[in-house]
Write a protein that holds these residues in place. Structure first.
Motif, PDB file in Angstrom:
ATOM      1  N   SER A  20      -4.404   9.441 -22.096  1.00 38.48           N
ATOM      2  CA  SER A  20      -3.017   8.991 -22.149  1.00 38.48           C
ATOM      3  C   SER A  20      -2.099  10.205 -21.995  1.00 38.48           C
ATOM      4  CB  SER A  20      -2.733   8.274 -23.473  1.00 38.48           C
ATOM      5  OG  SER A  20      -2.742   9.204 -24.542  1.00 38.48           O
ATOM      6  N   TYR A  21      -0.817   9.946 -21.756  1.00 41.19           N
ATOM      7  CA  TYR A  21       0.131  11.050 -21.569  1.00 41.19           C
ATOM      8  C   TYR A  21       0.239  11.941 -22.810  1.00 41.19           C
ATOM      9  CZ  TYR A  21       3.476   8.346 -24.357  1.00 41.19           C
ATOM     10  OH  TYR A  21       4.089   7.659 -25.361  1.00 41.19           O
ATOM     11  N   SER A  22      -0.085  11.389 -23.990  1.00 46.89           N
ATOM     12  CA  SER A  22      -0.034  12.184 -25.221  1.00 46.89           C
ATOM     13  C   SER A  22      -1.292  13.045 -25.395  1.00 46.89           C
ATOM     14  CB  SER A  22       0.144  11.272 -26.435  1.00 46.89           C
ATOM     15  OG  SER A  22      -0.956  10.382 -26.546  1.00 46.89           O
ATOM     16  N   GLN A  23      -2.300  12.841 -24.530  1.00 48.52           N
ATOM     17  CA  GLN A  23      -3.538  13.623 -24.590  1.00 48.52           C
ATOM     18  C   GLN A  23      -3.598  14.615 -23.422  1.00 48.52           C
ATOM     19  OE1 GLN A  23      -6.092  10.150 -24.464  1.00 48.52           O
ATOM     20  NE2 GLN A  23      -6.632  10.372 -26.618  1.00 48.52           N
ATOM     21  N   ASN A  24      -2.429  15.169 -23.065  1.00 47.69           N
ATOM     22  CA  ASN A  24      -2.360  16.029 -21.876  1.00 47.69           C
ATOM     23  C   ASN A  24      -2.698  17.497 -22.156  1.00 47.69           C
ATOM     24  OD1 ASN A  24      -0.069  16.600 -23.330  1.00 47.69           O
ATOM     25  ND2 ASN A  24       1.291  16.674 -21.564  1.00 47.69           N
ATOM     26  N   SER A  25      -3.183  17.788 -23.349  1.00 49.01           N
ATOM     27  CA  SER A  25      -3.715  19.113 -23.661  1.00 49.01           C
ATOM     28  C   SER A  25      -5.173  18.929 -24.074  1.00 49.01           C
ATOM     29  CB  SER A  25      -2.916  19.765 -24.793  1.00 49.01           C
ATOM     30  OG  SER A  25      -1.584  20.013 -24.382  1.00 49.01           O
ATOM     31  N   PHE A  26      -6.063  19.637 -23.404  1.00 53.64           N
ATOM     32  CA  PHE A  26      -7.488  19.427 -23.665  1.00 53.64           C
ATOM     33  C   PHE A  26      -8.270  20.699 -23.339  1.00 53.64           C
ATOM     34  CE2 PHE A  26      -6.110  17.631 -19.633  1.00 53.64           C
ATOM     35  CZ  PHE A  26      -6.842  18.375 -18.713  1.00 53.64           C
ATOM     36  N   SER A  27      -9.527  20.722 -23.781  1.00 48.50           N
ATOM     37  CA  SER A  27     -10.413  21.867 -23.552  1.00 48.50           C
ATOM     38  C   SER A  27     -11.777  21.359 -23.115  1.00 48.50           C
ATOM     39  CB  SER A  27     -10.575  22.702 -24.828  1.00 48.50           C
ATOM     40  OG  SER A  27      -9.332  23.199 -25.258  1.00 48.50           O
ATOM     41  N   PHE A  28     -12.439  22.162 -22.294  1.00 51.68           N
ATOM     42  CA  PHE A  28     -13.829  21.905 -21.920  1.00 51.68           C
ATOM     43  C   PHE A  28     -14.670  23.097 -22.402  1.00 51.68           C
ATOM     44  CE2 PHE A  28     -11.767  19.142 -18.809  1.00 51.68           C
ATOM     45  CZ  PHE A  28     -12.575  18.019 -18.878  1.00 51.68           C
ATOM     46  N   GLU A  29     -15.747  22.789 -23.096  1.00 48.47           N
ATOM     47  CA  GLU A  29     -16.682  23.830 -23.508  1.00 48.47           C
ATOM     48  C   GLU A  29     -18.001  23.596 -22.783  1.00 48.47           C
ATOM     49  OE1 GLU A  29     -18.406  26.005 -27.555  1.00 48.47           O
ATOM     50  OE2 GLU A  29     -17.326  24.095 -27.710  1.00 48.47           O
ATOM     51  N   PHE A  30     -18.584  24.649 -22.248  1.00 50.70           N
ATOM     52  CA  PHE A  30     -19.782  24.506 -21.419  1.00 50.70           C
ATOM     53  C   PHE A  30     -20.708  25.699 -21.647  1.00 50.70           C
ATOM     54  CE2 PHE A  30     -15.896  25.726 -19.214  1.00 50.70           C
ATOM     55  CZ  PHE A  30     -16.151  27.064 -18.929  1.00 50.70           C
ATOM     56  N   ILE A  31     -21.983  25.519 -21.251  1.00 46.66           N
ATOM     57  CA  ILE A  31     -22.962  26.606 -21.354  1.00 46.66           C
ATOM     58  C   ILE A  31     -24.069  26.342 -20.337  1.00 46.66           C
ATOM     59  CG2 ILE A  31     -24.294  25.467 -23.177  1.00 46.66           C
ATOM     60  CD1 ILE A  31     -24.752  28.319 -24.337  1.00 46.66           C
ATOM     61  N   GLY A  32     -24.507  27.402 -19.691  1.00 51.39           N
ATOM     62  CA  GLY A  32     -25.607  27.286 -18.729  1.00 51.39           C
ATOM     63  C   GLY A  32     -26.944  27.392 -19.434  1.00 51.39           C
ATOM     64  N   MET A  33     -27.804  26.431 -19.197  1.00 50.15           N
ATOM     65  CA  MET A  33     -29.090  26.388 -19.900  1.00 50.15           C
ATOM     66  C   MET A  33     -30.240  26.907 -19.034  1.00 50.15           C
ATOM     67  SD  MET A  33     -28.064  25.185 -22.757  1.00 50.15           S
ATOM     68  CE  MET A  33     -29.595  24.823 -23.580  1.00 50.15           C
ATOM     69  N   ARG A  34     -30.089  26.863 -17.707  1.00 51.78           N
ATOM     70  CA  ARG A  34     -31.205  27.217 -16.834  1.00 51.78           C
ATOM     71  C   ARG A  34     -31.182  28.719 -16.511  1.00 51.78           C
ATOM     72  NH1 ARG A  34     -30.769  22.138 -12.563  1.00 51.78           N
ATOM     73  NH2 ARG A  34     -31.015  20.481 -14.102  1.00 51.78           N
ATOM     74  N   HIS A  35     -31.360  29.528 -17.519  1.00 57.93           N
ATOM     75  CA  HIS A  35     -31.366  30.981 -17.322  1.00 57.93           C
ATOM     76  C   HIS A  35     -32.125  31.616 -18.480  1.00 57.93           C
ATOM     77  CE1 HIS A  35     -29.877  35.072 -16.598  1.00 57.93           C
ATOM     78  NE2 HIS A  35     -29.589  34.624 -15.370  1.00 57.93           N
ATOM     79  N   ALA A  36     -32.824  32.710 -18.139  1.00 57.90           N
ATOM     80  CA  ALA A  36     -33.642  33.370 -19.167  1.00 57.90           C
ATOM     81  C   ALA A  36     -32.793  33.914 -20.299  1.00 57.90           C
ATOM     82  CB  ALA A  36     -34.469  34.503 -18.518  1.00 57.90           C
ATOM     83  N   ASN A  37     -31.572  34.398 -19.936  1.00 58.72           N
ATOM     84  CA  ASN A  37     -30.677  34.953 -20.952  1.00 58.72           C
ATOM     85  C   ASN A  37     -29.295  34.320 -20.777  1.00 58.72           C
ATOM     86  OD1 ASN A  37     -29.329  36.418 -22.870  1.00 58.72           O
ATOM     87  ND2 ASN A  37     -29.858  38.430 -22.059  1.00 58.72           N
ATOM     88  N   PRO A  38     -29.021  33.189 -21.454  1.00 60.81           N
ATOM     89  CA  PRO A  38     -27.739  32.489 -21.272  1.00 60.81           C
ATOM     90  C   PRO A  38     -26.523  33.335 -21.586  1.00 60.81           C
ATOM     91  CG  PRO A  38     -29.323  31.124 -22.452  1.00 60.81           C
ATOM     92  CD  PRO A  38     -29.930  32.491 -22.352  1.00 60.81           C
ATOM     93  N   LYS A  39     -26.659  34.361 -22.427  1.00 59.09           N
ATOM     94  CA  LYS A  39     -25.504  35.182 -22.796  1.00 59.09           C
ATOM     95  C   LYS A  39     -25.007  36.043 -21.642  1.00 59.09           C
ATOM     96  CE  LYS A  39     -26.541  35.427 -27.742  1.00 59.09           C
ATOM     97  NZ  LYS A  39     -26.814  36.315 -28.903  1.00 59.09           N
ATOM     98  N   GLN A  40     -25.850  36.272 -20.630  1.00 57.61           N
ATOM     99  CA  GLN A  40     -25.449  37.079 -19.480  1.00 57.61           C
ATOM    100  C   GLN A  40     -24.775  36.249 -18.376  1.00 57.61           C
ATOM    101  OE1 GLN A  40     -28.925  39.166 -18.141  1.00 57.61           O
ATOM    102  NE2 GLN A  40     -28.868  40.660 -19.822  1.00 57.61           N
ATOM    103  N   ILE A  41     -24.770  34.957 -18.539  1.00 58.83           N
ATOM    104  CA  ILE A  41     -24.204  34.081 -17.502  1.00 58.83           C
ATOM    105  C   ILE A  41     -22.692  34.237 -17.454  1.00 58.83           C
ATOM    106  CG2 ILE A  41     -23.928  31.688 -16.731  1.00 58.83           C
ATOM    107  CD1 ILE A  41     -26.564  31.036 -18.061  1.00 58.83           C
TER     108      ILE A  41
END
Length: 201
Positions: A20-41
Protein backbone atom coordinates in the motif's frame (compact mmCIF):
# COMPACT_ATOMS: atom_id res chain seq x y z
CA UNK A 1 1.23 -8.90 12.82
CA UNK A 2 1.09 -11.45 9.99
CA UNK A 3 -2.40 -10.21 9.02
CA UNK A 4 -1.08 -6.73 8.19
CA UNK A 5 2.18 -7.95 6.62
CA UNK A 6 2.43 -7.83 2.80
CA UNK A 7 4.22 -11.20 2.96
CA UNK A 8 1.97 -14.23 3.44
CA UNK A 9 4.86 -16.66 2.94
CA UNK A 10 8.68 -16.61 2.94
CA UNK A 11 10.30 -14.11 0.59
CA UNK A 12 12.18 -16.96 -1.14
CA UNK A 13 8.86 -18.11 -2.59
CA UNK A 14 7.60 -14.66 -3.55
CA UNK A 15 8.05 -13.15 -7.01
CA UNK A 16 5.34 -10.48 -6.77
CA UNK A 17 4.79 -8.14 -3.86
CA UNK A 18 1.91 -5.70 -3.46
CA UNK A 19 2.32 -2.81 -1.01
CA UNK A 20 0.00 0.00 0.00
CA UNK A 21 1.07 3.64 -0.31
CA UNK A 22 1.76 3.67 3.45
CA UNK A 23 4.25 0.79 2.99
CA UNK A 24 6.50 2.74 0.60
CA UNK A 25 9.61 2.30 2.75
CA UNK A 26 11.04 -1.21 2.78
CA UNK A 27 14.25 -3.27 2.97
CA UNK A 28 15.50 -6.45 1.34
CA UNK A 29 18.00 -8.66 3.15
CA UNK A 30 19.82 -11.33 1.15
CA UNK A 31 22.77 -13.73 1.34
CA UNK A 32 24.52 -15.95 -1.19
CA UNK A 33 24.58 -19.58 -0.15
CA UNK A 34 26.36 -21.23 -3.09
CA UNK A 35 29.91 -20.28 -2.14
CA UNK A 36 32.64 -21.81 -0.02
CA UNK A 37 33.04 -18.58 1.95
CA UNK A 38 29.78 -16.53 1.97
CA UNK A 39 31.48 -13.65 3.82
CA UNK A 40 33.65 -12.90 0.77
CA UNK A 41 30.67 -12.53 -1.56
CA UNK A 42 29.99 -9.08 -3.01
CA UNK A 43 26.48 -7.92 -3.83
CA UNK A 44 24.89 -5.36 -6.10
CA UNK A 45 21.25 -4.41 -6.56
CA UNK A 46 18.86 -1.96 -8.15
CA UNK A 47 15.17 -1.09 -8.06
CA UNK A 48 14.11 -0.86 -11.70
CA UNK A 49 11.64 1.93 -12.21
CA UNK A 50 13.33 3.93 -9.45
CA UNK A 51 16.99 3.63 -10.48
CA UNK A 52 18.63 2.44 -13.67
CA UNK A 53 22.17 1.73 -12.45
CA UNK A 54 23.30 -1.16 -10.28
CA UNK A 55 24.67 -0.25 -6.88
CA UNK A 56 28.45 -0.53 -6.35
CA UNK A 57 29.75 -3.93 -5.26
CA UNK A 58 29.60 -4.29 -1.49
CA UNK A 59 29.52 -6.93 1.20
CA UNK A 60 26.42 -5.29 2.69
CA UNK A 61 23.45 -7.64 2.55
CA UNK A 62 20.63 -5.15 3.11
CA UNK A 63 19.10 -2.79 0.53
CA UNK A 64 17.00 0.01 1.99
CA UNK A 65 14.44 2.15 0.16
CA UNK A 66 12.35 4.96 1.63
CA UNK A 67 9.43 7.06 0.38
CA UNK A 68 9.04 5.31 -2.96
CA UNK A 69 6.23 6.76 -5.08
CA UNK A 70 3.26 4.56 -6.02
CA UNK A 71 3.91 2.53 -9.18
CA UNK A 72 5.43 -0.70 -10.50
CA UNK A 73 9.03 -1.64 -9.73
CA UNK A 74 11.31 -4.64 -9.91
CA UNK A 75 13.97 -5.28 -7.30
CA UNK A 76 17.02 -7.16 -8.63
CA UNK A 77 20.05 -8.40 -6.77
CA UNK A 78 23.12 -10.29 -7.94
CA UNK A 79 26.25 -11.77 -6.37
CA UNK A 80 29.93 -11.96 -7.21
CA UNK A 81 32.92 -13.71 -5.62
CA UNK A 82 35.26 -10.85 -6.55
CA UNK A 83 33.01 -7.84 -7.25
CA UNK A 84 33.81 -7.85 -10.99
CA UNK A 85 32.39 -10.99 -12.54
CA UNK A 86 28.72 -11.36 -11.65
CA UNK A 87 26.71 -14.52 -11.59
CA UNK A 88 24.11 -14.94 -14.30
CA UNK A 89 21.54 -15.84 -11.66
CA UNK A 90 19.65 -12.67 -10.66
CA UNK A 91 17.00 -12.69 -7.97
CA UNK A 92 13.99 -10.60 -8.98
CA UNK A 93 10.89 -9.47 -7.08
CA UNK A 94 8.19 -7.45 -8.81
CA UNK A 95 6.77 -4.75 -6.50
CA UNK A 96 3.54 -2.80 -6.91
CA UNK A 97 2.90 0.16 -4.61
CA UNK A 98 -0.74 1.13 -4.81
CA UNK A 99 -1.64 4.84 -4.71
CA UNK A 100 -3.86 6.36 -2.00
CA UNK A 101 -7.54 6.78 -2.82
CA UNK A 102 -6.99 10.46 -3.63
CA UNK A 103 -4.56 9.49 -6.41
CA UNK A 104 -6.27 6.33 -7.62
CA UNK A 105 -8.43 5.92 -10.71
CA UNK A 106 -11.56 5.77 -8.56
CA UNK A 107 -10.44 8.91 -6.73
CA UNK A 108 -9.94 10.81 -9.99
CA UNK A 109 -13.35 9.60 -11.17
CA UNK A 110 -14.93 10.94 -7.96
CA UNK A 111 -13.15 14.28 -8.48
CA UNK A 112 -14.40 14.42 -12.06
CA UNK A 113 -17.99 13.66 -11.01
CA UNK A 114 -17.80 16.30 -8.28
CA UNK A 115 -16.50 18.81 -10.83
CA UNK A 116 -19.36 17.96 -13.22
CA UNK A 117 -21.84 18.29 -10.33
CA UNK A 118 -20.31 21.64 -9.35
CA UNK A 119 -20.62 22.89 -12.95
CA UNK A 120 -24.25 21.72 -13.21
CA UNK A 121 -25.22 23.31 -9.89
CA UNK A 122 -23.34 26.49 -10.78
CA UNK A 123 -25.07 26.65 -14.17
CA UNK A 124 -28.46 26.09 -12.51
CA UNK A 125 -27.91 28.92 -10.01
CA UNK A 126 -26.56 31.21 -12.74
CA UNK A 127 -29.57 30.48 -14.93
CA UNK A 128 -31.93 31.08 -11.99
CA UNK A 129 -30.16 34.37 -11.18
CA UNK A 130 -30.33 35.41 -14.84
CA UNK A 131 -34.06 34.63 -15.05
CA UNK A 132 -34.72 36.60 -11.87
CA UNK A 133 -32.68 39.51 -13.20
CA UNK A 134 -34.61 39.51 -16.48
CA UNK A 135 -37.88 39.26 -14.55
CA UNK A 136 -36.95 42.21 -12.32
CA UNK A 137 -35.77 44.20 -15.34
CA UNK A 138 -39.08 43.60 -17.12
CA UNK A 139 -41.02 44.46 -13.99
CA UNK A 140 -39.03 47.65 -13.56
CA UNK A 141 -39.64 48.55 -17.20
CA UNK A 142 -43.41 48.20 -16.79
CA UNK A 143 -43.27 50.15 -13.53
CA UNK A 144 -41.43 52.97 -15.30
CA UNK A 145 -43.99 52.93 -18.10
CA UNK A 146 -46.77 53.01 -15.51
CA UNK A 147 -45.22 56.06 -13.87
CA UNK A 148 -44.95 57.72 -17.26
CA UNK A 149 -48.60 56.95 -18.06
CA UNK A 150 -49.94 58.20 -14.71
CA UNK A 151 -49.12 61.90 -15.39
CA UNK A 152 -50.89 62.07 -18.80
CA UNK A 153 -53.89 60.25 -17.33
CA UNK A 154 -54.12 62.89 -14.61
CA UNK A 155 -53.86 65.63 -17.23
CA UNK A 156 -56.71 63.98 -19.21
CA UNK A 157 -58.96 63.36 -16.23
CA UNK A 158 -58.79 66.88 -14.78
CA UNK A 159 -60.31 68.75 -17.78
CA UNK A 160 -62.82 65.94 -18.41
CA UNK A 161 -64.08 66.21 -14.82
CA UNK A 162 -64.23 69.97 -15.15
CA UNK A 163 -66.29 69.74 -18.37
CA UNK A 164 -68.70 67.21 -16.84
CA UNK A 165 -69.40 69.58 -13.95
CA UNK A 166 -70.86 72.14 -16.36
CA UNK A 167 -74.53 72.14 -17.15
CA UNK A 168 -74.10 73.79 -20.54
CA UNK A 169 -72.63 70.80 -22.41
CA UNK A 170 -74.79 68.76 -24.77
CA UNK A 171 -76.02 65.30 -23.87
CA UNK A 172 -74.03 63.65 -26.66
CA UNK A 173 -70.87 65.36 -25.47
CA UNK A 174 -71.61 64.33 -21.88
CA UNK A 175 -71.95 60.67 -22.95
CA UNK A 176 -68.60 60.81 -24.75
CA UNK A 177 -66.92 62.56 -21.84
CA UNK A 178 -68.33 59.96 -19.40
CA UNK A 179 -66.85 57.26 -21.66
CA UNK A 180 -63.48 59.01 -21.56
CA UNK A 181 -63.71 59.37 -17.78
CA UNK A 182 -64.51 55.66 -17.26
CA UNK A 183 -61.61 54.54 -19.43
CA UNK A 184 -59.22 56.96 -17.73
CA UNK A 185 -60.28 55.52 -14.37
CA UNK A 186 -59.78 51.97 -15.69
CA UNK A 187 -56.31 52.86 -16.90
CA UNK A 188 -55.57 54.47 -13.54
CA UNK A 189 -56.62 51.31 -11.70
CA UNK A 190 -54.42 49.21 -13.99
CA UNK A 191 -51.43 51.53 -13.39
CA UNK A 192 -51.98 51.41 -9.61
CA UNK A 193 -52.25 47.61 -9.64
CA UNK A 194 -49.02 47.34 -11.61
CA UNK A 195 -47.20 49.66 -9.18
CA UNK A 196 -48.62 47.80 -6.17
CA UNK A 197 -47.48 44.50 -7.68
CA UNK A 198 -43.97 45.85 -8.15
CA UNK A 199 -43.86 47.06 -4.52
CA UNK A 200 -45.12 43.68 -3.26
CA UNK A 201 -42.55 41.83 -5.34
Amino acid sequence: GIESSPLKRHINFVSDLKLSYSQNSFSFEFIGMRHANPKQIKYSWRLKGFESEWSPATSTTIANYTNIDPGDYEFETRASHDGFSWSKEIRRVHITITPPFSRSGVGYLVYFLLLVLFVIVGFYFFKTWLNQKHYKDRLQFFANVAHDIRTPLTLIKTPVTALLSRNTIKDDDRVNLKLVERNVERLNRFVNQLLDFQKAD
